[in-house]
Design a protein around this motif. Sequence first.
Motif, PDB file in Angstrom:
ATOM      1  N   GLU A 197       0.837  -1.205   0.000  1.00 46.33           N
ATOM      2  CA  GLU A 197       0.000   0.000   0.000  1.00 46.33           C
ATOM      3  C   GLU A 197       0.870   1.253   0.000  1.00 46.33           C
ATOM      4  OE1 GLU A 197      -3.785  -0.181   2.584  1.00 46.33           O
ATOM      5  OE2 GLU A 197      -2.380  -1.606   3.515  1.00 46.33           O
ATOM      6  N   ILE A 198       1.919   1.243   0.789  1.00 46.50           N
ATOM      7  CA  ILE A 198       2.829   2.385   0.864  1.00 46.50           C
ATOM      8  C   ILE A 198       3.529   2.581  -0.479  1.00 46.50           C
ATOM      9  CG2 ILE A 198       5.005   3.185   1.891  1.00 46.50           C
ATOM     10  CD1 ILE A 198       3.923   2.052   4.557  1.00 46.50           C
ATOM     11  N   ILE A 199       3.963   1.488  -1.068  1.00 45.14           N
ATOM     12  CA  ILE A 199       4.645   1.562  -2.362  1.00 45.14           C
ATOM     13  C   ILE A 199       3.733   2.202  -3.395  1.00 45.14           C
ATOM     14  CG2 ILE A 199       5.550   0.160  -4.274  1.00 45.14           C
ATOM     15  CD1 ILE A 199       6.619  -1.780  -2.009  1.00 45.14           C
ATOM     16  N   TYR A 200       2.494   1.736  -3.494  1.00 45.45           N
ATOM     17  CA  TYR A 200       1.566   2.274  -4.488  1.00 45.45           C
ATOM     18  C   TYR A 200       1.119   3.697  -4.140  1.00 45.45           C
ATOM     19  CZ  TYR A 200       1.609  -2.474  -6.238  1.00 45.45           C
ATOM     20  OH  TYR A 200       2.016  -3.689  -6.730  1.00 45.45           O
ATOM     21  N   SER A 201       0.948   3.993  -2.866  1.00 47.10           N
ATOM     22  CA  SER A 201       0.575   5.349  -2.437  1.00 47.10           C
ATOM     23  C   SER A 201       1.680   6.355  -2.735  1.00 47.10           C
ATOM     24  CB  SER A 201       0.273   5.376  -0.937  1.00 47.10           C
ATOM     25  OG  SER A 201      -0.859   4.615  -0.644  1.00 47.10           O
ATOM     26  N   SER A 202       2.902   5.868  -2.807  1.00 43.48           N
ATOM     27  CA  SER A 202       4.043   6.733  -3.089  1.00 43.48           C
ATOM     28  C   SER A 202       4.259   6.943  -4.578  1.00 43.48           C
ATOM     29  CB  SER A 202       5.320   6.131  -2.498  1.00 43.48           C
ATOM     30  OG  SER A 202       5.175   5.946  -1.114  1.00 43.48           O
ATOM     31  N   GLY A 203       3.473   6.262  -5.399  1.00 42.98           N
ATOM     32  CA  GLY A 203       3.578   6.449  -6.840  1.00 42.98           C
ATOM     33  C   GLY A 203       4.359   5.377  -7.572  1.00 42.98           C
ATOM     34  N   TYR A 204       4.820   4.364  -6.859  1.00 39.86           N
ATOM     35  CA  TYR A 204       5.569   3.288  -7.503  1.00 39.86           C
ATOM     36  C   TYR A 204       4.637   2.128  -7.844  1.00 39.86           C
ATOM     37  CZ  TYR A 204       9.922   5.597  -6.420  1.00 39.86           C
ATOM     38  OH  TYR A 204      10.946   6.504  -6.374  1.00 39.86           O
ATOM     39  N   THR A 205       4.949   1.430  -8.910  1.00 37.34           N
ATOM     40  CA  THR A 205       4.174   0.253  -9.297  1.00 37.34           C
ATOM     41  C   THR A 205       5.015  -1.015  -9.228  1.00 37.34           C
ATOM     42  OG1 THR A 205       4.694   0.666 -11.618  1.00 37.34           O
ATOM     43  CG2 THR A 205       2.593   1.535 -10.802  1.00 37.34           C
ATOM     44  N   ASP A 206       6.320  -0.851  -9.096  1.00 38.88           N
ATOM     45  CA  ASP A 206       7.234  -1.984  -9.038  1.00 38.88           C
ATOM     46  C   ASP A 206       7.882  -2.033  -7.653  1.00 38.88           C
ATOM     47  OD1 ASP A 206       9.194  -3.909  -9.316  1.00 38.88           O
ATOM     48  OD2 ASP A 206      10.161  -2.989 -11.053  1.00 38.88           O
ATOM     49  N   PRO A 207       7.432  -2.966  -6.792  1.00 36.76           N
ATOM     50  CA  PRO A 207       7.990  -3.044  -5.441  1.00 36.76           C
ATOM     51  C   PRO A 207       9.505  -3.248  -5.402  1.00 36.76           C
ATOM     52  CG  PRO A 207       5.983  -4.338  -5.578  1.00 36.76           C
ATOM     53  CD  PRO A 207       6.330  -3.914  -6.980  1.00 36.76           C
ATOM     54  N   LYS A 208      10.026  -4.032  -6.336  1.00 35.28           N
ATOM     55  CA  LYS A 208      11.471  -4.282  -6.351  1.00 35.28           C
ATOM     56  C   LYS A 208      12.246  -2.997  -6.650  1.00 35.28           C
ATOM     57  CE  LYS A 208      14.925  -7.351  -8.353  1.00 35.28           C
ATOM     58  NZ  LYS A 208      15.183  -8.442  -9.284  1.00 35.28           N
ATOM     59  N   ALA A 209      11.776  -2.238  -7.642  1.00 30.90           N
ATOM     60  CA  ALA A 209      12.429  -0.974  -7.981  1.00 30.90           C
ATOM     61  C   ALA A 209      12.326   0.013  -6.817  1.00 30.90           C
ATOM     62  CB  ALA A 209      11.804  -0.375  -9.234  1.00 30.90           C
ATOM     63  N   PHE A 210      11.165   0.050  -6.169  1.00 35.91           N
ATOM     64  CA  PHE A 210      10.981   0.944  -5.013  1.00 35.91           C
ATOM     65  C   PHE A 210      11.976   0.610  -3.910  1.00 35.91           C
ATOM     66  CE2 PHE A 210       9.267   1.244  -0.715  1.00 35.91           C
ATOM     67  CZ  PHE A 210       9.177   2.616  -0.589  1.00 35.91           C
ATOM     68  N   ARG A 211      12.063  -0.662  -3.559  1.00 38.33           N
ATOM     69  CA  ARG A 211      12.970  -1.069  -2.474  1.00 38.33           C
ATOM     70  C   ARG A 211      14.426  -0.731  -2.800  1.00 38.33           C
ATOM     71  NH1 ARG A 211       8.866  -5.036  -2.027  1.00 38.33           N
ATOM     72  NH2 ARG A 211       8.047  -5.111   0.105  1.00 38.33           N
ATOM     73  N   LYS A 212      14.810  -0.934  -4.050  1.00 37.34           N
ATOM     74  CA  LYS A 212      16.175  -0.638  -4.462  1.00 37.34           C
ATOM     75  C   LYS A 212      16.462   0.868  -4.362  1.00 37.34           C
ATOM     76  CE  LYS A 212      19.329  -1.295  -8.336  1.00 37.34           C
ATOM     77  NZ  LYS A 212      19.494  -1.811  -9.691  1.00 37.34           N
ATOM     78  N   LEU A 213      15.541   1.693  -4.867  1.00 38.11           N
ATOM     79  CA  LEU A 213      15.709   3.149  -4.793  1.00 38.11           C
ATOM     80  C   LEU A 213      15.681   3.641  -3.353  1.00 38.11           C
ATOM     81  CD1 LEU A 213      13.629   4.605  -7.732  1.00 38.11           C
ATOM     82  CD2 LEU A 213      15.967   5.187  -7.145  1.00 38.11           C
ATOM     83  N   PHE A 214      14.772   3.083  -2.557  1.00 36.76           N
ATOM     84  CA  PHE A 214      14.650   3.489  -1.158  1.00 36.76           C
ATOM     85  C   PHE A 214      15.956   3.204  -0.424  1.00 36.76           C
ATOM     86  CE2 PHE A 214      13.474   3.384   3.256  1.00 36.76           C
ATOM     87  CZ  PHE A 214      12.467   4.337   3.360  1.00 36.76           C
ATOM     88  N   LYS A 215      16.476   2.007  -0.581  1.00 34.56           N
ATOM     89  CA  LYS A 215      17.719   1.646   0.111  1.00 34.56           C
ATOM     90  C   LYS A 215      18.882   2.518  -0.353  1.00 34.56           C
ATOM     91  CE  LYS A 215      20.623  -1.909   1.791  1.00 34.56           C
ATOM     92  NZ  LYS A 215      20.690  -3.204   2.310  1.00 34.56           N
ATOM     93  N   LYS A 216      18.950   2.789  -1.661  1.00 33.89           N
ATOM     94  CA  LYS A 216      20.026   3.635  -2.189  1.00 33.89           C
ATOM     95  C   LYS A 216      19.926   5.057  -1.622  1.00 33.89           C
ATOM     96  CE  LYS A 216      21.932   5.421  -6.475  1.00 33.89           C
ATOM     97  NZ  LYS A 216      21.730   5.584  -7.909  1.00 33.89           N
ATOM     98  N   SER A 217      18.713   5.568  -1.535  1.00 30.42           N
ATOM     99  CA  SER A 217      18.502   6.936  -1.087  1.00 30.42           C
ATOM    100  C   SER A 217      18.600   7.098   0.428  1.00 30.42           C
ATOM    101  CB  SER A 217      17.116   7.406  -1.558  1.00 30.42           C
ATOM    102  OG  SER A 217      16.831   8.677  -1.061  1.00 30.42           O
TER     103      SER A 217
END
Length: 147
Positions: A112-132
Amino acid sequence: MIHEYCGRAMAIRIAKVFAIDMDRENQSYFSTFQPSKDHTDELVAIAQRKIEQNYQGAATIEELIKDIPSSRRNIVRRFKHITGITPIEYLQQTRIDAAKKLLEKTSQQMNEIIYSSGYTDPKAFRKLFKKSVGMTPTQYREKFQMR
């Protein structure tokens, strides 16, 4: 000491205010996205507003800036000159910041958080989140969720 006498929520708030790592690992997850808005470039200001208001629903930056009366190349050039980052990076930082707030203040499921944040790909979100941020979304929630 604050944690012991005032509770976890207060200790987290104070640690964020003073950018203190309670576990002494690093401080990258304390940073919040604070883009420059004290400029006179109206084209960039329009792009910033469009990104901030529509970050959840737009799949690409092109969707967000298509109505701005200028070429994509010109917008990107001026945007980077004024803000120091590209519109795509601005969109990503806006989304990561929104996710951080949801992780801290809600008990929503991760998807829900991933989609509410505008992401559709959980894997890409997690990778960007960890990098940032320097940690996974789950680690961030465990560390900073106001309980």
